[in-house]
Design a protein around this motif. Structure first.
Motif, PDB file in Angstrom:
ATOM      1  N   TYR A 259       0.833  -1.131   0.061  1.00 47.58           N
ATOM      2  CA  TYR A 259      -0.014   0.090  -0.059  1.00 47.58           C
ATOM      3  C   TYR A 259       1.146   1.213   0.181  1.00 47.58           C
ATOM      4  CZ  TYR A 259       0.775   0.789   4.911  1.00 47.58           C
ATOM      5  OH  TYR A 259       1.499   1.119   6.322  1.00 47.58           O
ATOM      6  N   ASP A 260       0.426   2.360  -0.474  1.00 46.04           N
ATOM      7  CA  ASP A 260       1.097   3.678  -0.537  1.00 46.04           C
ATOM      8  C   ASP A 260       0.776   4.318   0.677  1.00 46.04           C
ATOM      9  OD1 ASP A 260       2.416   3.193  -2.918  1.00 46.04           O
ATOM     10  OD2 ASP A 260       0.589   3.832  -4.018  1.00 46.04           O
ATOM     11  N   LEU A 261       1.688   4.851   1.415  1.00 46.19           N
ATOM     12  CA  LEU A 261       1.737   5.744   2.732  1.00 46.19           C
ATOM     13  C   LEU A 261       2.066   7.187   2.115  1.00 46.19           C
ATOM     14  CD1 LEU A 261       1.068   6.073   5.673  1.00 46.19           C
ATOM     15  CD2 LEU A 261       3.251   5.193   6.159  1.00 46.19           C
ATOM     16  N   ASP A 262       1.169   8.198   2.494  1.00 48.12           N
ATOM     17  CA  ASP A 262       1.589   9.460   2.282  1.00 48.12           C
ATOM     18  C   ASP A 262       2.280  10.087   3.411  1.00 48.12           C
ATOM     19  OD1 ASP A 262       1.702  12.110   0.968  1.00 48.12           O
ATOM     20  OD2 ASP A 262      -0.234  12.497   1.175  1.00 48.12           O
ATOM     21  N   LEU A 263       3.651  10.518   3.203  1.00 48.91           N
ATOM     22  CA  LEU A 263       4.324  11.135   4.455  1.00 48.91           C
ATOM     23  C   LEU A 263       4.563  12.556   4.298  1.00 48.91           C
ATOM     24  CD1 LEU A 263       7.304   8.062   4.593  1.00 48.91           C
ATOM     25  CD2 LEU A 263       5.091   8.534   6.101  1.00 48.91           C
TER      26      LEU A 263
END
Length: 492
Positions: A259-263
């Protein structure tokens, strides 16, 4: 005797002695068993929310109300524990058969700026550095497990830590006190109190950071009606039945999903690693692994084995910029995790921990500034802190409703007159295009949050970074100015 050694027999460890809420039901009708005090408490809280301040002379409309607020905060008949007892009352009737997540966290409140003005400063303890005057607080924030919107605080503990004379290597010889005498018991104490408050709930998942990765806490969860989700500390736990160690097991698992995590960009000092930590804004590609395992626990109950489910979420090296650390969470939970969907749900539940960090941030330095208090009595400062946390939560609830159809009624926060004023402001800030129109229904809190965020400087585009608690607070400040002017116009 070596100059760095010490005798554990003569060490006097401080006993964990928090101010806790009342366990009885004496305050169900109205707090403090006095309707006048209950009314004054509610008036002061509402003024804090409306004025977005905890400075008494800024909250008061005249000299008489200022005097009455000071009297309330210094009234010996009003104890901090009674005020804590009231934190959960507004929403207790709405918990029946709901799935809840309770997020626990600890923070420090520095009194350094005002210590010389505190009359009973001999009662004030020290913070983790063993020199800064202040106290600790530990809260349990309740959110709905499906929508993620906040419901309230189920528990709050405040305590002092006496200044220590122990060497820095004090833990080398061990600490023989019972767990209930140690500060780490605040996690269990919070669960005990929250279970009483939230007994009507269908299910409860407690989400804690790595400071709660304690063998005694895991042991107490066995056979209980609640579940735990805790980030693992840096030490590699031993597994039962010669299965090796936890980190080794998780590291060798195949990747189950991504999954993609917006940091967000981050600059802070990592005190555990004793170095500055910089992180650039990026979209992290996360790898997910999960597997059941049995922990071998050494606790006050003796040696036991506990079935838990390990979840490993780590950033793929390809998305990590040169010179930066990758994001890596190791989580343990007592709730079954047998599919990727269940693992992702646990990861999302852990990510909701940011809400407690925002709660403290709003209540402290950039919000209600509880560390800048000018009160001169410690108990009055405790009462002001409790009310400030409740006021900060109301701001946070706007933030949590900002980008989801939470179905929270708007009249839980705003009066009918305030809603009328918000309607006029909504007309002013809505644009001509669909992208700049308020997307929420007028009876929902999310609709008001959109207007307040626009007042705080947010541009209104859903594709942009959503407004945070500080921007919401600025928006509330402006709204209160508009609302006062609107009332004056109506009177004229």
């Amino acid at each position: 005797m070596h100059k760095n050694s010490f005798d554990p027999e003569i060490i006097m460890y401080p006993t964990f002695d928090p101010i806790v809420r009342q366990d009885g039901g004496a305050y169900q009708e109205h707090c403090y068993n006095d309707a006048r005090l209950a009314s004054k408490s509610l008036e002061l809280l509402n003024c804090m929310v409306c004025r977005q301040s905890n400075v008494v002379h800024q909250l008061s409309k005249d000299a008489a109300s200022e005097k009455s607020f000071y009297r309330f905060l210094h009234n010996k008949r009003v104890s901090p524990s009674e005020m804590i007892d009231q934190l959960y009352q507004p929403y207790i009737a709405n918990l029946s058969q709901r799935d809840l997540i309770v997020i626990g966290d600890t923070s420090e409140v520095s009194l350094k700026a005002n210590i010389s003005n505190i009359e009973d400063r001999e009662r004030v303890g020290v913070l983790s550095d063993n020199k800064t005057p202040g106290f600790f607080l530990h809260s349990h924030l309740v959110v709905d497990a499906h929508s993620g919107h906040g419901l309230g605080l189920s528990d709050l503990q405040l305590w002092m830590r006496p200044k220590s004379t122990l060497p820095k290597r004090k833990k080398v010889m061990g600490d023989q006190r019972s767990w209930s005498e140690k500060e780490t018991y605040c996690w269990m104490q919070g669960i005990i109190h929250s279970e009483q408050v939230l007994e009507a709930a269908r299910s409860i998942l407690y989400v804690f950071d790595s400071h709660a990765d304690i063998s005694n806490l895991w042991s107490h969860s066995e056979g209980s009606s609640f579940d735990l989700l805790i980030r693992v500390q840096q030490h590699n736990r031993i597994l039962a039945s010669k299965e090796g160690k936890l980190f080794d097991l998780l590291d060798q698992l195949p990747v189950s999903g991504h999954y993609d995590l917006d940091l967000r960009a981050l600059t802070r000092r990592n005190y555990s690693k004793n170095k500055e930590q910089n992180r650039t804004k990026r979209l992290a590609r996360m790898e997910v692994r999960f597997h059941p395992c049995r922990l071998k626990l050494e606790s006050e109950k003796g040696t036991t084995d506990l079935l838990v489910y390990g979840i490993d979420a780590r950033e793929n090296p390809a998305s990590v910029p040169a010179g930066e650390d990758s994001v890596h969470w190791r989580l343990l939970t007592t709730r079954p995790v047998e599919t990727l969907e269940q693992a992702m749900k646990m990861i999302r539940n852990y990510e909701w921990r940011w809400q407690t960090e925002e709660l403290y941030r709003t209540a402290k330095r950039k919000g209600f500034a509880i560390e800048q208090t000018q009160l001169t009595k410690l108990d009055a400062i405790f009462k002001q802190t409790i009310l400030s946390l409740e006021a900060a939560f109301r701001v946070l609830r706007l933030v949590m409703s900002r980008d989801k159809d939470s179905q929270q009624p708007i009249d839980e926060i705003f009066s009918a007159e305030e809603i009328q004023c918000l309607s006029l402001l909504n007309q002013r800030y809505e644009g001509k295009t669909q992208k700049l129109r308020n997307p929420w229904s007028k009876d929902q809190l999310a609709w008001a949050a959109w207007v307040i965020a626009r007042l705080g400087g947010w541009k209104g585009y859903q594709s942009k970074r959503p407004p945070g608690p500080i921007r919401m607070k600025r928006g509330l400040d402006r709204f209160n100015t508009y609302f006062d002017a609107w009332n004056l116009f109506k009177m004229g």
